[in-house]
Motif scaffolding. Structure first.
Motif, PDB file in Angstrom:
ATOM      1  N   ASP A  34       3.225  -0.621  -6.756  1.00 32.85           N
ATOM      2  CA  ASP A  34       4.499  -1.002  -6.147  1.00 32.85           C
ATOM      3  C   ASP A  34       4.461  -0.959  -4.623  1.00 32.85           C
ATOM      4  N   ARG A  35       3.299  -0.629  -4.056  1.00 35.01           N
ATOM      5  CA  ARG A  35       3.117  -0.678  -2.607  1.00 35.01           C
ATOM      6  C   ARG A  35       1.799  -1.359  -2.288  1.00 35.01           C
ATOM      7  N   ASP A  36       1.782  -2.128  -1.204  1.00 34.99           N
ATOM      8  CA  ASP A  36       0.554  -2.752  -0.717  1.00 34.99           C
ATOM      9  C   ASP A  36      -0.112  -1.846   0.309  1.00 34.99           C
ATOM     10  N   ILE A  37      -1.429  -1.787   0.251  1.00 29.97           N
ATOM     11  CA  ILE A  37      -2.207  -1.142   1.305  1.00 29.97           C
ATOM     12  C   ILE A  37      -2.584  -2.213   2.314  1.00 29.97           C
ATOM     13  N   THR A  38      -2.221  -2.002   3.562  1.00 29.78           N
ATOM     14  CA  THR A  38      -2.511  -2.961   4.624  1.00 29.78           C
ATOM     15  C   THR A  38      -3.711  -2.477   5.428  1.00 29.78           C
ATOM     16  N   PRO A  39      -4.826  -3.220   5.407  1.00 31.77           N
ATOM     17  CA  PRO A  39      -6.023  -2.783   6.125  1.00 31.77           C
ATOM     18  C   PRO A  39      -5.749  -2.521   7.599  1.00 31.77           C
ATOM     19  N   GLY A  40      -6.327  -1.447   8.091  1.00 30.90           N
ATOM     20  CA  GLY A  40      -6.192  -1.097   9.501  1.00 30.90           C
ATOM     21  C   GLY A  40      -4.968  -0.277   9.833  1.00 30.90           C
ATOM     22  N   GLY A  78       7.495   9.756 -11.086  1.00 31.49           N
ATOM     23  CA  GLY A  78       8.195   8.795 -10.237  1.00 31.49           C
ATOM     24  C   GLY A  78       7.427   8.446  -8.985  1.00 31.49           C
ATOM     25  N   ALA A  79       6.151   8.833  -8.920  1.00 31.76           N
ATOM     26  CA  ALA A  79       5.339   8.573  -7.734  1.00 31.76           C
ATOM     27  C   ALA A  79       5.152   7.078  -7.504  1.00 31.76           C
ATOM     28  N   TRP A  80       5.040   6.688  -6.239  1.00 27.22           N
ATOM     29  CA  TRP A  80       4.673   5.322  -5.917  1.00 27.22           C
ATOM     30  C   TRP A  80       3.156   5.150  -6.105  1.00 27.22           C
ATOM     31  N   ILE A  81       2.710   3.900  -6.278  1.00 27.24           N
ATOM     32  CA  ILE A  81       1.287   3.575  -6.403  1.00 27.24           C
ATOM     33  C   ILE A  81       0.960   2.502  -5.380  1.00 27.24           C
ATOM     34  N   ALA A  82      -0.062   2.755  -4.569  1.00 32.50           N
ATOM     35  CA  ALA A  82      -0.464   1.815  -3.519  1.00 32.50           C
ATOM     36  C   ALA A  82      -1.871   1.294  -3.780  1.00 32.50           C
ATOM     37  N   MET A  83      -2.055  -0.010  -3.559  1.00 28.20           N
ATOM     38  CA  MET A  83      -3.353  -0.662  -3.770  1.00 28.20           C
ATOM     39  C   MET A  83      -3.445  -1.876  -2.850  1.00 28.20           C
ATOM     40  N   HIS A  84      -4.663  -2.268  -2.496  1.00 34.13           N
ATOM     41  CA  HIS A  84      -4.852  -3.488  -1.704  1.00 34.13           C
ATOM     42  C   HIS A  84      -4.406  -4.693  -2.538  1.00 34.13           C
ATOM     43  N   PRO A  85      -3.709  -5.671  -1.928  1.00 28.57           N
ATOM     44  CA  PRO A  85      -3.197  -6.821  -2.691  1.00 28.57           C
ATOM     45  C   PRO A  85      -4.258  -7.589  -3.472  1.00 28.57           C
ATOM     46  N   ALA A  86      -5.491  -7.658  -2.962  1.00 26.52           N
ATOM     47  CA  ALA A  86      -6.529  -8.402  -3.673  1.00 26.52           C
ATOM     48  C   ALA A  86      -6.845  -7.762  -5.023  1.00 26.52           C
ATOM     49  N   ASP A  87      -6.806  -6.448  -5.089  1.00 26.65           N
ATOM     50  CA  ASP A  87      -7.037  -5.782  -6.370  1.00 26.65           C
ATOM     51  C   ASP A  87      -5.785  -5.772  -7.234  1.00 26.65           C
ATOM     52  N   THR A  88      -4.617  -5.726  -6.613  1.00 24.40           N
ATOM     53  CA  THR A  88      -3.381  -5.870  -7.382  1.00 24.40           C
ATOM     54  C   THR A  88      -3.368  -7.215  -8.095  1.00 24.40           C
ATOM     55  N   HIS A  89      -3.888  -8.245  -7.438  1.00 22.61           N
ATOM     56  CA  HIS A  89      -3.985  -9.574  -8.050  1.00 22.61           C
ATOM     57  C   HIS A  89      -4.861  -9.520  -9.303  1.00 22.61           C
ATOM     58  N   VAL A  90      -5.968  -8.766  -9.243  1.00 28.38           N
ATOM     59  CA  VAL A  90      -6.844  -8.645 -10.411  1.00 28.38           C
ATOM     60  C   VAL A  90      -6.119  -7.917 -11.540  1.00 28.38           C
ATOM     61  N   VAL A  91      -5.388  -6.855 -11.209  1.00 28.48           N
ATOM     62  CA  VAL A  91      -4.631  -6.116 -12.229  1.00 28.48           C
ATOM     63  C   VAL A  91      -3.608  -7.032 -12.892  1.00 28.48           C
ATOM     64  N   ARG A  92      -2.890  -7.798 -12.081  1.00 31.19           N
ATOM     65  CA  ARG A  92      -1.869  -8.699 -12.634  1.00 31.19           C
ATOM     66  C   ARG A  92      -2.515  -9.771 -13.519  1.00 31.19           C
ATOM     67  N   ARG A  93      -3.644 -10.302 -13.082  1.00 35.07           N
ATOM     68  CA  ARG A  93      -4.359 -11.324 -13.851  1.00 35.07           C
ATOM     69  C   ARG A  93      -4.823 -10.761 -15.193  1.00 35.07           C
ATOM     70  N   ALA A 152      -6.260   2.962   6.256  1.00 32.50           N
ATOM     71  CA  ALA A 152      -6.939   2.136   5.264  1.00 32.50           C
ATOM     72  C   ALA A 152      -7.997   1.262   5.927  1.00 32.50           C
ATOM     73  N   ILE A 153      -9.195   1.297   5.370  1.00 28.91           N
ATOM     74  CA  ILE A 153     -10.294   0.461   5.841  1.00 28.91           C
ATOM     75  C   ILE A 153     -10.690  -0.458   4.687  1.00 28.91           C
ATOM     76  N   TRP A 154     -10.506  -1.761   4.865  1.00 30.04           N
ATOM     77  CA  TRP A 154     -10.820  -2.722   3.795  1.00 30.04           C
ATOM     78  C   TRP A 154     -12.326  -2.862   3.680  1.00 30.04           C
ATOM     79  N   THR A 155     -12.856  -2.600   2.487  1.00 25.36           N
ATOM     80  CA  THR A 155     -14.300  -2.629   2.260  1.00 25.36           C
ATOM     81  C   THR A 155     -14.619  -3.438   1.001  1.00 25.36           C
ATOM     82  N   PRO A 156     -14.390  -4.744   1.012  1.00 24.70           N
ATOM     83  CA  PRO A 156     -14.670  -5.557  -0.180  1.00 24.70           C
ATOM     84  C   PRO A 156     -16.153  -5.586  -0.498  1.00 24.70           C
ATOM     85  N   GLY A 157     -16.442  -5.855  -1.765  1.00 21.54           N
ATOM     86  CA  GLY A 157     -17.826  -5.928  -2.225  1.00 21.54           C
ATOM     87  C   GLY A 157     -17.905  -5.450  -3.654  1.00 21.54           C
TER      88      GLY A 157
END
Length: 347
Positions: free
Chosen positions: A157-163, A91-106, A175-180
């Motif tokens: 089911d949770r968003d990671i908010t940078p900073g 029953g754990a929650w899962i957190a990810m940055h929204p940009a990668d959640t978008h890739v998972v959903r796609r 959380a430190i956003w490190t795209p690349g």
């Protein structure tokens, strides 16, 4: 081989195997919190990986059912693959940055054959020869649709908010956003004194962003349905400098081993990419397609020994470097060329 390593201060790492991959394993980190244990990444969705994860937790007296939450550094299957199973069991929650959640959903909504169509079009535009494209055409025509890793990945089911600090009772994890490496990759800064008293500002769970001996793959990650031109290498280099400024005492990466002196490693990677870009400019003294460039680039083995799928990844990395050179004004597309070629400009 020891599967569990204690890092002190309520932090452990578990070696979770990646099937048929030279990396060998993902280092899944466990962080003790006042509401229960939290995982940072989970490992590949594979029965052996699941058994290893569960067995490693058991040596610490923890059942999978005890996991309170899962923080994902990025969406790749060797990090996010087992998240759904962990959630089903606990029953754990899962957190990810929204940009990668978008890739998972796609990825989850891809229709049969869509991936094959996309990769075939990309490689054709990049100048891949007919013999490389032939297996893709054959697979499409025969109806054999390749399974794309991540097709069944769990939706966070949770968003990671940078900073911002994550909601972890009794811990300070920012959380430190490190795209690349991916568009939503995050590093996680544990803003607590190092348990061994090492000088520096806490510890960093670096995912794939900062590894002690490997330069992570930087390819193209835009949505094929969106007309957005990204600069992932530029994003990565900017992100490296952001991490250097943290001046952490120790780095806990998702592969290889923990290490100190993050600043020195950042400088090595910055120098590596600067040298590589300079080398590509020299290659582009003559017009080349992205495929031509990939063939001529230096890899860890000769081009003819690189597996088929890895060649596609190499072409994507070549394109990412081309994007950077074009953005810097050091290369440009040759007008009217088909497939499109690029040539160096300037001094």
């Amino acid at each position: 081989m020891t599967q569990v390593t204690e890092h002190g201060g309520g932090v452990w790492s578990l070696k979770v195997p990646i099937p048929d991959n030279p990396l060998g394993h993902t280092l899944v980190h466990l962080l003790d919190t006042d509401r229960g244990p939290v995982l940072i990444d989970t490992g590949w969705d594979d029965p052996e990986s699941w058994d290893t994860l569960a067995g490693g937790l058991a040596t610490l007296g923890i059942a999978v059912e005890d996991i309170h939450g899962v923080v994902i550094t990025h969406h790749h299957p060797d990090h996010h693959g087992l998240s759904g199973q962990v959630r089903e069991a606990s029953g754990a929650w899962i957190a990810m940055h929204p940009a990668d959640t978008h890739v998972v959903r796609r990825t989850r909504t891809q229709v049969p054959g869509q991936w094959l169509d996309y990769i075939t079009a990309k490689l054709t535009t990049a100048g891949a020869p007919a013999e490389h494209l032939a297996p893709l055409h054959a697979a499409r025509e025969s109806g054999r649709m390749r399974t794309v890793p991540g097709l069944n990945s769990a939706l966070p089911d949770r968003d990671i908010t940078p900073g911002e600090l994550l909601d972890l009772a009794g811990r300070r994890l920012r959380a430190i956003w490190t795209p690349g490496h991916t568009p939503g990759h995050v590093c996680l800064h544990l803003e607590e004194e190092h348990p061994s008293g090492l000088a520096g500002n806490g510890r960093l769970f670096s995912g794939d962003h900062l590894l002690p001996e490997i330069s992570p793959h930087i390819g193209l990650y835009e949505d094929p349905a969106e007309e957005v031109v990204t600069d992932p290498l530029g994003d990565y280099l900017d992100s490296l400098e952001r991490i250097e400024r943290l001046a952490v005492a120790e780095v806990l990466p998702a592969h290889q081993y923990a290490f100190t002196d993050a600043a020195a490693r950042v400088q090595e990677l910055l120098a590596h990419h600067e040298e590589r870009l300079a080398g590509l400019r020299r290659l582009l003294a003559q017009p080349l397609t992205p495929w031509d460039l990939a063939v001529r680039m230096e890899w860890n083995r000769p081009w003819d020994q690189i597996p088929y799928g890895s060649k596609n990844i190499a072409v994507s990395e070549a394109e990412a470097h081309l994007r950077r050179l074009v953005k810097l004004g050091h290369a440009e597309a040759v007008e009217g060329s088909d497939p499109l070629t690029y040539v160096a400009v300037g001094g």
